[in-house]
Design a protein around this motif. Sequence first.
Motif, PDB file in Angstrom:
ATOM      1  N   ASP A  26       0.846  -1.195   0.000  1.00  0.00           N
ATOM      2  CA  ASP A  26       0.000   0.000   0.000  1.00  0.00           C
ATOM      3  C   ASP A  26       0.884   1.249   0.000  1.00  0.00           C
ATOM      4  O   ASP A  26       1.700   1.430   0.908  1.00  0.00           O
ATOM      5  N   PRO A  27       0.780   2.113  -1.006  1.00  0.00           N
ATOM      6  CA  PRO A  27       1.649   3.306  -1.067  1.00  0.00           C
ATOM      7  C   PRO A  27       1.442   4.282   0.080  1.00  0.00           C
ATOM      8  O   PRO A  27       2.302   5.115   0.348  1.00  0.00           O
ATOM      9  N   ASP A  28       0.305   4.177   0.773  1.00  0.00           N
ATOM     10  CA  ASP A  28       0.039   5.091   1.887  1.00  0.00           C
ATOM     11  C   ASP A  28       0.652   4.613   3.204  1.00  0.00           C
ATOM     12  O   ASP A  28       0.592   5.329   4.203  1.00  0.00           O
ATOM     13  N   VAL A  29       1.226   3.417   3.215  1.00  0.00           N
ATOM     14  CA  VAL A  29       1.840   2.893   4.433  1.00  0.00           C
ATOM     15  C   VAL A  29       3.208   3.547   4.628  1.00  0.00           C
ATOM     16  O   VAL A  29       4.066   3.484   3.751  1.00  0.00           O
ATOM     17  N   THR A  30       3.405   4.183   5.764  1.00  0.00           N
ATOM     18  CA  THR A  30       4.681   4.842   6.047  1.00  0.00           C
ATOM     19  C   THR A  30       5.749   3.816   6.408  1.00  0.00           C
ATOM     20  O   THR A  30       5.448   2.656   6.714  1.00  0.00           O
ATOM     21  N   ARG A 106      -5.360  -3.910  12.209  1.00  0.00           N
ATOM     22  CA  ARG A 106      -5.222  -3.485  10.808  1.00  0.00           C
ATOM     23  C   ARG A 106      -5.189  -4.695   9.872  1.00  0.00           C
ATOM     24  O   ARG A 106      -5.817  -4.702   8.809  1.00  0.00           O
ATOM     25  N   SER A 199       1.072  10.776   7.622  1.00  0.00           N
ATOM     26  CA  SER A 199       1.883   9.990   6.695  1.00  0.00           C
ATOM     27  C   SER A 199       2.479  10.812   5.568  1.00  0.00           C
ATOM     28  O   SER A 199       3.403  10.382   4.898  1.00  0.00           O
ATOM     29  N   SER A 200       1.976  12.012   5.324  1.00  0.00           N
ATOM     30  CA  SER A 200       2.464  12.833   4.220  1.00  0.00           C
ATOM     31  C   SER A 200       3.875  13.350   4.498  1.00  0.00           C
ATOM     32  O   SER A 200       4.265  13.601   5.630  1.00  0.00           O
ATOM     33  N   ASP A 201       4.653  13.493   3.409  1.00  0.00           N
ATOM     34  CA  ASP A 201       5.998  14.063   3.520  1.00  0.00           C
ATOM     35  C   ASP A 201       5.956  15.590   3.524  1.00  0.00           C
ATOM     36  O   ASP A 201       6.992  16.232   3.711  1.00  0.00           O
TER      37      ASP A 201
END
Length: 416
Positions: A26-30, A106, A199-201
């Motif tokens: 999942d690309p949203d997983v940090t 999760r 999670s955003s950079d």
Amino acid sequence: MSTRTDEDRYPAVEELSALVQKVLADPDVTDSVADHVRWVHRTIRNALEREDYKERYATSLRELLGPGATALCELTEDGELRLRGYKNNPKGVTTSQRRRSSILRRLAREAGVPSGAISYPKPPRKPTMPAWARSQLHNGLKAQVEKQPSDPGLARMLVVVGLVLDAAPRTGELCTCGIADLAPDLSWVKIIRNPQAVSSDLHLTEVWPVSPITQAALENWLPIRDQLIAGLQGSKNSLLVSHGHGSYRRGTPLGRKGLIESYVAQVGELKGVVTSGGGKGWELPEGLEQLRLGVQDQRRAYSVEQAAGAKTPHWGPAVVLNPLLPEDAEKKKTAAAMAKVVQAVDAFHAARVSAGDDTDPTVLRARRTLREATRAAWARTDHTATLKLLHQARLANDDLAAAGYKEPLLDALERT
């Protein structure tokens, strides 16, 4: 090694691995969450090495992540299934239990099955400092800084305490602070906010005013820091560097763990020295996070008082750089700030020619305007762009002090 018979009898073993890979993809997983997922996966595999656990819960993901998750939580509560071979239960195990339980839930959501993970309450927050204690901290900081300590650990800790009292940065935010994040005159500092559970950079950059006593602590620390990084290969940008204590190499950037350890050690040493002399110690909180939370409580109290109409001084960042704001609006503000620098340089030169004496009030006012304009331009750009602009505006290197640039900072910037 598993056999085809094992795969038929215990399908959840292979299904769990596929589930974990799906979550990690999942690309949203940090990165942090991914590490925790792998950690929990290893713990489950460790539990599955027990024949009784495998026989009972590996028949399906519904069993493994339902009642199997409950059993896993209970086993880890008893100190079993530990991956690193510690003999004793760690302190603060509740934090690990909460993280593990969260990941188990999760995984269950992703698998579409009910979760049996135990929900653990958040631990009670440590009490923060009352207002009078925070005042004592400022007084204690001032007394320590005025001694201009040469001990690297103490000099660095005074900078840390000062910055926390001024801007309440998290430990990780402090560790990412570099020399370039200090204003030319050390009166502001850039803090890149990195809040938990985001999670955003893309994070806010807040430019906070720095108190005079913290400025003095920085001026004392920067020459010591220069000695520590002498001969160091690679980047020399970090503000907080190691003084070679323990396993930390001299001059290398101080990480979160190292910063916490050094703070605890310095607090204990300070209290010991004062107590042995029969005096009352500088009552710093034992934990750096506790100090930050106390400052945050004070900040919230100021906001409440202001909202109620009290004439409480504003306490907040001088500038906020938000990467989500329209780019054109930010460009206009930056261009306006840089234009003011050019105007301020011209006015400074004109005042000098007119007065003929640098102590003339007109020249002093022009210097103050130039210093403020330079600081505002740095806040929206960086030192490279600001120094280049000053040079293009024909401000001589010998006059950089008029623009607010402190010699220790210029030396540190040159070494980066």
